[in-house]
Design a protein around this motif. Structure first.
Motif, short mmCIF file in Angstrom:
data_model
loop_
_atom_site.label_atom_id
_atom_site.label_comp_id
_atom_site.label_asym_id
_atom_site.label_seq_id
_atom_site.Cartn_x
_atom_site.Cartn_y
_atom_site.Cartn_z
N LEU A 73 28.78 -15.38 -44.12
CA LEU A 73 27.81 -14.43 -44.35
C LEU A 73 28.63 -13.03 -44.86
O LEU A 73 29.70 -12.73 -44.10
N PHE A 75 28.03 -9.24 -45.11
CA PHE A 75 27.13 -8.29 -45.01
C PHE A 75 27.29 -7.02 -45.73
O PHE A 75 28.18 -6.66 -46.37
N ALA A 81 22.51 -3.40 -42.06
CA ALA A 81 23.73 -4.44 -41.56
C ALA A 81 24.23 -3.89 -40.26
O ALA A 81 24.76 -4.61 -39.54
N SER A 114 25.14 -15.15 -35.92
CA SER A 114 25.07 -16.24 -36.92
C SER A 114 23.30 -16.51 -37.10
O SER A 114 23.07 -17.40 -38.24
N ARG A 115 22.49 -15.97 -36.22
CA ARG A 115 20.99 -15.98 -36.36
C ARG A 115 20.85 -15.70 -37.81
O ARG A 115 19.81 -16.05 -38.69
N ALA A 116 21.23 -14.67 -38.49
CA ALA A 116 21.01 -14.37 -39.84
C ALA A 116 21.31 -15.32 -40.91
O ALA A 116 20.79 -15.48 -41.95
N ARG A 119 18.03 -17.12 -40.68
CA ARG A 119 16.92 -16.59 -40.64
C ARG A 119 16.59 -15.59 -42.01
O ARG A 119 15.75 -15.25 -42.46
N ALA A 120 18.00 -15.23 -42.61
CA ALA A 120 17.85 -14.13 -43.48
C ALA A 120 17.12 -14.78 -44.95
O ALA A 120 17.26 -16.04 -45.10
N ASP A 124 13.61 -10.55 -46.40
CA ASP A 124 14.05 -10.11 -45.22
C ASP A 124 15.50 -10.36 -45.16
O ASP A 124 15.99 -11.34 -44.22
N GLN A 126 18.11 -8.98 -43.78
CA GLN A 126 18.71 -8.87 -42.14
C GLN A 126 20.15 -8.07 -42.24
O GLN A 126 20.82 -8.66 -41.62
N VAL A 128 22.13 -8.69 -44.68
CA VAL A 128 22.83 -9.83 -45.45
C VAL A 128 22.95 -9.77 -47.04
O VAL A 128 22.07 -9.48 -47.56
N ARG A 131 24.90 -15.06 -48.74
CA ARG A 131 24.84 -16.12 -47.78
C ARG A 131 25.55 -17.28 -48.65
O ARG A 131 25.00 -17.72 -49.78
#
Length: 692
Positions: A73, A75, A81, A114-116, A119-120, A124, A126, A128, A131
């Motif tokens: 990731l 950001f 961010a 790490s959720r992003a 999910r990113a 959306d 987030q 980032v 990726r």
């Protein structure tokens, strides 16, 4: 050297650094065992510390040889961010870094940051900006994998509202990882978790959820990754009670056995329901009618009545010599004690001890009026007095599960009393033992009997509970099996995984609320997973057309894969046709499953062996992965996956059991690339209707 080549070299260098640090972490864990044994502490404390350190060292040393990161990731320098502005994080299966005060080289996939990664999206991001996903290729058997490529998704430019999200479809690396041939046990999906799966994986520990997952949607992977996430997020709370994974059979448990160790979690109990309730070996087999009755929820009432029928009113007062006194408890006082304890609805053994304690309390009050508070030794002597023991044993006798169940099943009068108004005379006759054993100790117990013994044991004493329980293929659990698991869940939480359309047992659930009520979690959220990446659309579409005949209300599945193959061939002799189909499949990569009715597997395996094709079985797979062909009965196929599946004589599969259409639905959806149906008998009506 191009900029892309330079970037790839840089990432490879980073991975080598990670590998060196990981080796130092393993070595450090081993060193801690030595230093920990030298600390100054009490024997018990030193032993506990040594056990913890040795376990940690063993876990580190046993980690599988896999790539140490699969994503990155980057950001953005501004915007959403937040504290991670301008940061760069590699994402892997576990954290890599020796000094906790310094940012790690690799962040654990379960960490909040790490959720992003999962999910990113362009809509959306987030925070980032980019990726990155990494592509890996094996060097040779048993060797570490090479980092061969990477793929970037730029999320910092939002699309027009009317345009599709450019990050909504899988890229080449993600698609390749999802579609990689299946050889050996199930792999983790940590690099390919989809947003809807990630949402379920990261639910709170207190949340009990039920995942209704269509074939190929990854419900099993969700459950296993949720277990790993909870162990990471709440290690002390989970480890205090332990974590239990329940699967339908040993073949399935072997198939999933390497997922949690690959994620850095070892020592997790993985068991079948028979393992959990296995007080005795299974040495008998019930007739179908008896089996259905024994698994019915009404048996809980029958067993409770049978156990508490042993409790009775006292028949004489208690008289206990005490020096120059004769302590006496009147009959009506004793009757009130028994009646009140019975009304408190405690476990049977707790009730027995309460009866004893309250009788001793009556004696204590008498002594206090005569000569003041008695000593602790006096109270213990009164509790052991022969007259008091006779009262307790007569009114609330000790009971063992085997003794209670054997008496119930061998004595038709006792069964009639316990089952009055609950079971019909025909149902009572179905479970009655016409050839009673000489004693409860010599009884031969069936699998259903073990569930009943567990129910009685739970009435006598509450069992220990787990911190979290994951139940896979839950749709096939009976109400009584659910009650056995509910006792082990206790006040903890549960992740229920299943597919109502894949129900095959006579008692398989038709709706989730009924099953969840028996598990003690009637308010658990039911979350459907309907979009799959594993099973190709051509196979999913065929299976969807079977749903109307299965008498369950589940949403149809949808697959994003368009590369699968489906072949249906009528042949004169299925054995040589199966050999030919397997030969053709062996020319491609991946695992091959040959599935037939339970009575039809041995001839097929013999035909393949005679043709020089090595085979293995689902419950004893080849650990090396060299033998790619598995011949298995339809009843063991649930939960397993093969790249190429050859289904032989589907009519025989349907005819073999009452819910044969559900079994065929399971069998057809085991293929993750190609499905070949071979038949000499006419196709079953349910399949013919699906093809029209």
């Amino acid at each position: 050297m191009t900029s892309l080549d330079a970037e790839l070299v840089s990432e490879r260098s980073h991975h080598e650094t990670c590998r060196a640090v990981m080796a130092a972490m393993v070595e450090g864990a081993a060193e801690h065992v030595v230093t920990g044994e030298d600390v100054s502490a009490s024997g018990a404390d030193a032993e506990a510390l040594g056990y913890t350190l040795r376990s940690r060292a063993r876990e580190m040393a046993e980690l599988p040889e896999t790539p140490l990161f699969f994503g990155r990731l980057d950001f953005a320098e501004s915007g959403a961010a937040g504290e991670h502005r301008g940061g760069r994080y590699h994402i892997g299966r576990r954290r890599i870094g020796i000094d906790p005060t310094v940012p790690p080289l690799v962040v654990d996939w379960r960490a909040p940051i790490s959720r992003a990664f999962y999910r990113a999206s362009a809509r959306d991001p987030q925070g980032v900006a980019v990726r990155r996903r990494f592509g890996w290729a094996p060097r040779s058997a048993g060797a570490a994998e090479d980092l061969t490529s990477f793929e970037d998704e730029h999320l910092d430019t939002r699309p027009d509202p009317g345009e599709p999200d450019p990050a909504s479809g899988p890229g080449a690396i993600l698609a390749g990882e999802i579609n990689r041939p299946r050889v050996g046990p199930m792999r983790d999906i940590v690099a390919t978790i989809q947003p809807e799966q990630d949402d379920l994986v990261r639910r709170a520990l207190t949340a009990s959820i039920c995942v209704q997952g269509a074939p190929g949607t990854g419900k099993t992977a969700v459950g296993l990754h949720r277990a790993a996430f909870l162990l990471y997020t709440h290690p002390r709370r989970i480890q205090r009670g332990g974590l239990l994974i329940v699967g339908p059979n040993r073949a399935f448990l072997h198939y999933i056995s390497e997922v949690l160790p690959a994620l850095g979690e070892t020592g997790i109990r993985q068991a079948t329901i028979d393992d959990e309730v296995g007080r005795h070996p299974i040495r008998a087999r019930d007739e179908p009618a008896a089996e259905v009755v024994k698994h019915d929820a009404r048996m809980a009432t029958v067993l409770r009545r049978a156990l508490y029928a042993r409790v009775g009113a006292p028949t004489e007062p208690v008289v206990i010599p005490d020096g120059s006194y004769r302590r006496r408890i009147p009959l009506d006082e004793l009757a009130r004690i028994v009646e009140r304890v019975r009304a408190e609805d405690t476990p049977y053994e707790v009730g027995r001890e309460r009866v004893r304690a309250r009788a001793v309390r009556v004696l204590q009050l008498q002594a206090e009026r005569n000569s003041g508070p008695p000593t602790g030794e006096w109270l213990r002597r009164m509790g052991r007095a022969r007259g008091l023991a006779a009262f307790v044993d007569g009114s609330w006798p000790k009971a063992g599960p085997e003794e209670v169940l054997a008496e119930l099943l061998t004595d038709p009068d006792a069964l009639a009393r316990a089952a009055d108004g609950v079971l019909t005379p025909a149902e009572q006759a179905a479970i009655h033992w016409t050839k009673p054993p000489r004693s409860a100790r010599s009884a031969r117990w069936s699998a259903a009997d073990l569930v009943l013994l567990d129910e009685i044991a739970g009435l006598i004493e509450r069992p220990g509970t787990y911190g979290h329980v994951v139940v896979d293929e839950a749709q096939d659990l009976s109400p009584m099996q659910c009650r056995a698991l509910a006792r082990r869940i206790g006040s903890g939480s549960v992740t229920v995984l299943g597919d109502l359309a894949q129900g095959t047992t006579p008692w398989a659930a038709r709706t989730w609320p009924d099953l969840l009520a028996h598990l003690g979690r009637p308010d658990a959220e039911v979350a459907p997973l309907t979009v799959g990446f594993r099973v190709p659309a051509v196979i999913v579409d065929l299976a969807n057309r079977l749903l109307a005949s299965l008498d369950v209300d589940v949403p149809a599945a949808r697959s994003l894969r368009r590369d699968g193959e489906l072949t249906i061939r009528e042949v004169a002799d299925p054995e040589p046709a199966t050999v030919a189909a397997v030969r053709a499949a062996l020319a491609r990569e991946g695992s091959i499953g040959v599935i037939a009715a339970d009575t039809g597997t041995e001839p097929l395996r013999a035909a393949l062996t005679a043709a020089g094709i090595a085979t293995t079985t689902a419950d004893a797979p080849d650990p090396t992965g060299v033998v790619r062909v598995t011949v298995l009965p339809a009843t063991l196929a649930k939960g397993l996956e093969y790249d190429h599946v050859v289904v032989v004589e589907p009519a025989a599969i349907v005819a073999a059991e009452a819910r044969g259409a559900g079994r065929l639905y399971v069998v057809l959806t085991r293929a993750v690339s190609r499905l070949d149906i071979v038949h000499a008998q006419p196709l079953p009506r349910v399949l013919r209707a699906a093809l029209e």
